[in-house]
Design a protein around this motif. Structure first.
Motif: not given
Length: 256
Positions: A108-124
């Motif tokens: 992810s450009g915003f979060y870098g790297m995510l595990r599937p069950l990490d909590g995220v918010v919508p972004y672009r």
């Protein structure tokens, strides 16, 4: 073994399982990016996103009101797109989700790297966006070797690259001797003896491939060679130790 995939541009907030179980690993750096986007004017943000007026209004509002800790959705169901439809995490069993959370990493450009069950918010914020932050001129420079070294710190020996070129570029150039080695998986359609990669079909194949691995709890690189969904089969002639190429022969319409 860790699998890396791309995110999707379209996102949603959901109050449904699977539920998020943790914060993203690089949340402090995400907050830095959030503040950089919030400092842009609406027109500057639209230029960064290269999107329509409607999408610019939607995402400018999202960043204006963004709270990284509230109303989060598990990353793997937050993204909407062909790849994620075929991955179908929302209907996976508990065992399949456990495998997915351990083995899959979403770039992810915003979060870098995510595990599937990490909590995220919508972004672009796409990885190739030219957002200057601090001494970095763009997001590739901002993240640097962080994402590759994060995978190395997990102790994996192989990074199975199922990401697009845009996102893989944030990880694969940093591969080093003694660290995890990269195995890229390509999915193509054979036409007139040539292997082509239609974008829509490639996304469907990537999602199907990850789901297939989760269903079988794949732990050995050798087992990847058995992938055979959607008419794909390993093309031995085009594959080598650094790349597995799966080819599909399109079904021809027959006239009676």
């Amino acid at each position: 073994m860790r699998f890396i995939i791309s995110p999707a541009k379209k996102m949603r907030a959901m109050d449904a399982p699977p539920w998020p179980v943790r914060e993203p690993r690089f949340l402090a750096r995400t907050a830095e990016l959030m503040r950089a986007v919030q400092a842009l004017s609406r027109d500057e943000a639209q230029g960064l996103w290269a999107c329509s007026d409607r999408l610019a209004d939607l995402n400018y509002g999202r960043f204006r009101d963004m709270d990284l800790a509230r109303d989060t959705t598990a990353a793997v169901i937050s993204y909407e797109g062909i790849q994620y439809t075929h991955l179908a995490a929302e209907v996976m069993s508990e065992g399949e989700l456990d495998w997915l959370d351990e083995h899959l990493r979403i770039l992810s450009g915003f979060y870098g790297m995510l595990r599937p069950l990490d909590g995220v918010v919508p972004y672009r914020l796409e990885m190739q966006a030219r957002l200057a932050v601090g001494d970095s001129s763009d997001l590739y420079e901002f993240w640097g070797d962080t994402l590759y070294e994060s995978l190395a710190a997990e102790g994996c020996d192989t990074i199975v690259n199922v990401a697009s070129v845009e996102y893989a570029r944030a990880v694969t150039p940093w591969a080093r001797p003694g660290g995890p080695q990269v195995l890229t998986c390509l999915f193509g359609v054979l036409r007139d003896g040539r292997l082509r990669q239609p974008a829509t079909e490639a996304k469907a194949a990537r999602g199907t491939f990850v789901r297939w691995c989760a269903e079988r709890r794949v732990e050995d690189v050798a087992d990847l060679r058995g992938f055979h969904e959607r008419g794909y089969a390993l093309d031995e002639a085009r594959s080598d130790e650094r790349m597995l190429v799966f080819a599909r022969v399109p079904v021809q319409n027959c006239r009676s």
